[in-house]
Design an enzyme around this catalytic site. Structure first.
Site, PDB file in Angstrom:
ATOM      1  N   CYS A 156      44.986  42.734  41.597  1.00  0.00           N
ATOM      2  CA  CYS A 156      43.887  41.745  41.381  1.00  0.00           C
ATOM      3  C   CYS A 156      42.505  42.501  41.230  1.00  0.00           C
ATOM      4  CB  CYS A 156      43.947  40.509  41.831  1.00  0.00           C
ATOM      5  SG  CYS A 156      45.641  39.454  41.773  1.00  0.00           S
ATOM      6  N   HIS A 285      36.125  35.808  45.388  1.00  0.00           N
ATOM      7  CA  HIS A 285      37.563  35.924  44.816  1.00  0.00           C
ATOM      8  C   HIS A 285      38.162  34.718  44.496  1.00  0.00           C
ATOM      9  CE1 HIS A 285      40.933  38.208  43.458  1.00  0.00           C
ATOM     10  NE2 HIS A 285      41.602  37.771  44.477  1.00  0.00           N
ATOM     11  N   HIS A 320      43.524  32.225  37.631  1.00  0.00           N
ATOM     12  CA  HIS A 320      43.473  33.493  38.139  1.00  0.00           C
ATOM     13  C   HIS A 320      44.072  34.598  37.040  1.00  0.00           C
ATOM     14  CE1 HIS A 320      43.420  37.170  40.598  1.00  0.00           C
ATOM     15  NE2 HIS A 320      44.013  36.671  41.643  1.00  0.00           N
TER      16      HIS A 320
END
Length: 390
Positions: A156, A285, A320
């Site tokens: 990620c 995040h 996400h």
């Protein structure tokens, strides 16, 4: 040495293009729902684009007969927007640094579906699109980028690392312009994989909320155009600081004291020659999992002490987007500076003793000079970017 952001492009569950994405953020419109781009028995909310592959091909003026992964199609849309936006002059050395985790897995799944029923069946063109680099090749060819192209896959943090690599290549005079970011599409492999980790929420995600249940997966792409050229047609802001660190703590969990995140943010601030008090907004995040939100909160508190900037996670809008997250949120950070806004962390109600208290309403009567954007991945791979108003 100044690294300018002279073009931006983004595709996500909240829109095609920067304007649609910004309007969704501004009006606090969530793109997460129950529409899946593939068949599955799992009934979970996801941030999927409201377009089929055929519709994406139409948007790109590509023949419906071509076998192209969804990852590549989404990436091409965002990269094209960024390049058009930058208005790069002819004769410049242009590179593409793209990132992905999924690659052409959606095509591999189609091949496997046919092959498992009949080993003599299955279209081998689907297998050709499996590799992560194949999506980068397609995007580069579609956008006529011939000088350099490479692919990064660090979970990620991938797109953030692509942006860092682009900045380093520019500093060394290897290219004149770099299109950097990432793209990832929804597929059964990813959905089932994350489900096996027990970190997917069966409700709309609530990053940093006391009652958070996990993350919602999403798909999308985000790219920024980087250059040192002071004569570029546009200059949204500058990339002033960045860092990638690794706490080597666990394959899928962030360290309990947020060491990797702490090191990334601290190092990015040092590169930018900024103090912690200079940051006006943190794009966290913020996945909505218990581990990430607690670890990131501890790290932010370690860096900023009692003077924590206003902060929020935009994954409550998009889900996400994995490797694309750092690129999508880099664009959102640029738009934050351009429009002087800090985005609301929708659905947040109450933090617990460990987590930060994010923004619950848009902050508009502000001037945004510096934005810190965090992207933390599996394997302890932690990256932070700082964008600054010129």
């Amino acid at each position: 040495m100044s690294i300018n952001i002279c073009g931006i492009g983004v595709v996500s569950a909240i829109g095609i293009g920067c304007e649609e994405n910004f309007q969704s953020l501004y009006n606090q419109r969530c793109g997460i729902g129950d529409e899946m781009p593939f068949d599955t028995s799992l009934n979970l909310p996801v941030g999927a684009l409201k377009y089929s592959n055929d519709e994406l091909k139409t948007l790109l003026s590509i023949s419906q007969n071509k076998v192209i992964s969804r990852t590549a199609l989404i990436g091409a849309l965002a990269a094209k927007e960024a390049i058009v936006d930058a208005q790069i002059e002819e004769g410049k050395r242009i590179g593409l640094i793209s990132s992905t985790t999924v690659g052409g897995m959606d095509l591999s799944e189609l091949f496997y579906r046919d092959y498992i029923n009949n080993p003599n069946d299955g279209d081998l063109d689907y297998v050709k699109g499996h590799d992560c680099a194949e999506s980068t090749e397609f995007i580069a060819n579609y956008c006529k980028i011939n000088n350099f192209r490479t692919t990064i896959s660090t979970a990620c943090s991938s797109a953030a690392n692509a942006i860092m690599m682009g900045a380093e290549m520019l500093k060394r005079g290897m290219l004149d312009y770099v299109i950097a970011g990432g793209t990832d599409a929804m597929c059964a492999f990813t959905l089932n994989g994350f489900n096996s980790l027990k970190i997917l929420s069966d409700e709309l995600c609530k990053p940093f909320d006391k009652d958070r249940k996990g993350l919602n997966l999403g798909e999308g792409a985000g790219y920024v155009v980087l250059t040192k050229d002071r004569n570029c047609k546009k200059n949204y802001c500058q990339l002033t600081g960045y860092a990638n660190t690794n706490d080597a703590y666990h394959q899928t969990a962030s360290s309990e004291n947020g060491e990797g995140a702490f090191m990334a943010m601290t190092s990015a601030l040092q590169m930018a020659q900024l103090s912690s008090q200079d940051i006006d907004y943190i794009n966290l995040h913020g996945t909505g999992t218990n581990n990430n939100d607690k670890s990131e909160s501890i790290a932010v508190k370690r860096v900023f002490g009692e003077n924590i900037p206003r902060c929020s996670s935009t994954k409550c809008y998009t889900g996400h987007t994995l490797a694309a997250a750092g690129g999508v949120e880099a664009v959102y950070s640029v738009l934050s500076i351009q429009n002087n806004i800090r985005y609301a962390n929708i659905r947040f109600e109450q933090c617990d003793e460990h987590t930060l208290e994010p923004i619950i309403h848009n902050d508009e009567d502000v001037t945004i000079h510096h934005v810190l954007s965090n992207s933390f991945g599996f394997g302890g791979n932690c990256s932070s970017l700082i964008f600054s108003k010129e």
